[in-house]
Design a protein around this motif. Structure first.
Motif, PDB file in Angstrom:
ATOM      1  N   THR A  34       0.834  -1.205   0.000  1.00 19.83           N
ATOM      2  CA  THR A  34       0.000   0.000   0.000  1.00 19.83           C
ATOM      3  C   THR A  34       0.866   1.250   0.000  1.00 19.83           C
ATOM      4  N   LYS A  35       1.936   1.224   0.779  1.00 24.31           N
ATOM      5  CA  LYS A  35       2.850   2.370   0.846  1.00 24.31           C
ATOM      6  C   LYS A  35       3.531   2.604  -0.503  1.00 24.31           C
ATOM      7  N   ILE A  36       4.000   1.544  -1.129  1.00 25.89           N
ATOM      8  CA  ILE A  36       4.652   1.659  -2.437  1.00 25.89           C
ATOM      9  C   ILE A  36       3.636   2.119  -3.485  1.00 25.89           C
ATOM     10  N   ALA A  37       2.433   1.572  -3.431  1.00 25.99           N
ATOM     11  CA  ALA A  37       1.390   1.977  -4.377  1.00 25.99           C
ATOM     12  C   ALA A  37       1.083   3.465  -4.247  1.00 25.99           C
ATOM     13  N   ALA A  42       1.453   8.861  -6.636  1.00 23.52           N
ATOM     14  CA  ALA A  42       1.800  10.285  -6.594  1.00 23.52           C
ATOM     15  C   ALA A  42       2.517  10.726  -7.865  1.00 23.52           C
ATOM     16  N   LEU A  43       3.065   9.774  -8.600  1.00 15.56           N
ATOM     17  CA  LEU A  43       3.831  10.085  -9.805  1.00 15.56           C
ATOM     18  C   LEU A  43       3.077   9.775 -11.096  1.00 15.56           C
ATOM     19  N   LEU A  44       1.940   9.125 -10.976  1.00 17.84           N
ATOM     20  CA  LEU A  44       1.212   8.672 -12.156  1.00 17.84           C
ATOM     21  C   LEU A  44      -0.063   9.471 -12.366  1.00 17.84           C
ATOM     22  N   THR A  45      -0.469   9.541 -13.620  1.00 16.55           N
ATOM     23  CA  THR A  45      -1.755  10.118 -13.957  1.00 16.55           C
ATOM     24  C   THR A  45      -2.777   8.999 -13.913  1.00 16.55           C
ATOM     25  N   THR A 106      12.963   5.852 -10.828  1.00 17.52           N
ATOM     26  CA  THR A 106      12.171   5.909  -9.603  1.00 17.52           C
ATOM     27  C   THR A 106      11.445   4.585  -9.373  1.00 17.52           C
ATOM     28  N   ALA A 107      10.868   4.038 -10.427  1.00 15.29           N
ATOM     29  CA  ALA A 107      10.171   2.758 -10.320  1.00 15.29           C
ATOM     30  C   ALA A 107      11.124   1.661  -9.860  1.00 15.29           C
ATOM     31  N   ALA A 108      12.347   1.675 -10.353  1.00 13.39           N
ATOM     32  CA  ALA A 108      13.334   0.670  -9.962  1.00 13.39           C
ATOM     33  C   ALA A 108      13.679   0.802  -8.482  1.00 13.39           C
ATOM     34  N   ARG A 109      13.846   2.042  -8.015  1.00 14.64           N
ATOM     35  CA  ARG A 109      14.143   2.233  -6.585  1.00 14.64           C
ATOM     36  C   ARG A 109      12.984   1.736  -5.720  1.00 14.64           C
ATOM     37  N   LEU A 110      11.767   2.082  -6.100  1.00 18.80           N
ATOM     38  CA  LEU A 110      10.600   1.635  -5.332  1.00 18.80           C
ATOM     39  C   LEU A 110      10.460   0.115  -5.368  1.00 18.80           C
ATOM     40  N   GLU A 111      10.696  -0.480  -6.522  1.00 17.43           N
ATOM     41  CA  GLU A 111      10.580  -1.934  -6.637  1.00 17.43           C
ATOM     42  C   GLU A 111      11.652  -2.638  -5.821  1.00 17.43           C
ATOM     43  N   ALA A 112      12.855  -2.094  -5.795  1.00 20.90           N
ATOM     44  CA  ALA A 112      13.921  -2.687  -4.976  1.00 20.90           C
ATOM     45  C   ALA A 112      13.536  -2.636  -3.494  1.00 20.90           C
ATOM     46  N   ILE A 113      12.979  -1.523  -3.061  1.00 15.10           N
ATOM     47  CA  ILE A 113      12.540  -1.397  -1.669  1.00 15.10           C
ATOM     48  C   ILE A 113      11.453  -2.421  -1.376  1.00 15.10           C
TER      49      ILE A 113
END
Length: 141
Positions: A34-37, A42-45, A106-113
């Motif tokens: 939920t946090k990652i989503a 916040a970055l997507l339309t 950014t997506a890669a950083r979030l996915e790694a987390i």
């Protein structure tokens, strides 16, 4: 003859702890997803089909830059946006590729987390370890 069975004795303390640990893992995974989503959102339309538009824009921008003498008529998304977001197709294509690159990083950083947290939660052997994983998540700004 009646035999009384104490079902509480069938479920051991260890089994109860294991069930509690698995439940906590599931809750933690849901919270992290939920946090990652929320970070992604916040970055997507949020419009039906917008992701497809962005992918098509990236593809057009790459094709535009690869062409020696491109004809704007062959690039409908570029043609539709020239003069609005950028003055010419070259600048617009460069902008779209920059935005795609920034999103991908950014997506890669979030996915790694997310994946690291998922693995750490799966390996957690205590409720404190799960809580430590959750509290240790630092999202990129």
């Amino acid at each position: 003859m009646t035999i009384a069975i104490d079902l509480g004795q069938l479920v051991t303390s260890e089994a109860k702890q294991a069930l509690a640990l698995e439940a906590a893992k599931s809750i933690a995974l849901d919270a992290i997803n939920t946090k990652i989503a929320a970070e992604r959102a916040a970055l997507l339309t949020d419009m039906v089909g917008q992701e497809m538009i962005y992918l098509a824009k990236e593809a057009e921008a790459k094709a535009w830059q690869a062409e020696i003498n491109p004809d704007l008529a062959d690039y409908p998304l570029l043609a539709a946006e020239v003069g609005i977001t950028a003055d010419d197709a070259d600048a617009l294509a460069a902008l779209w590729l920059l935005m795609a690159d920034q999103w991908r990083k950014t997506a890669a950083r979030l996915e790694a987390i997310r994946l690291k947290a998922k693995a750490d939660i799966a390996a957690a052997e205590t409720l404190d370890a799960i809580e430590s994983v959750e509290s240790g998540i630092v999202l990129p700004v």
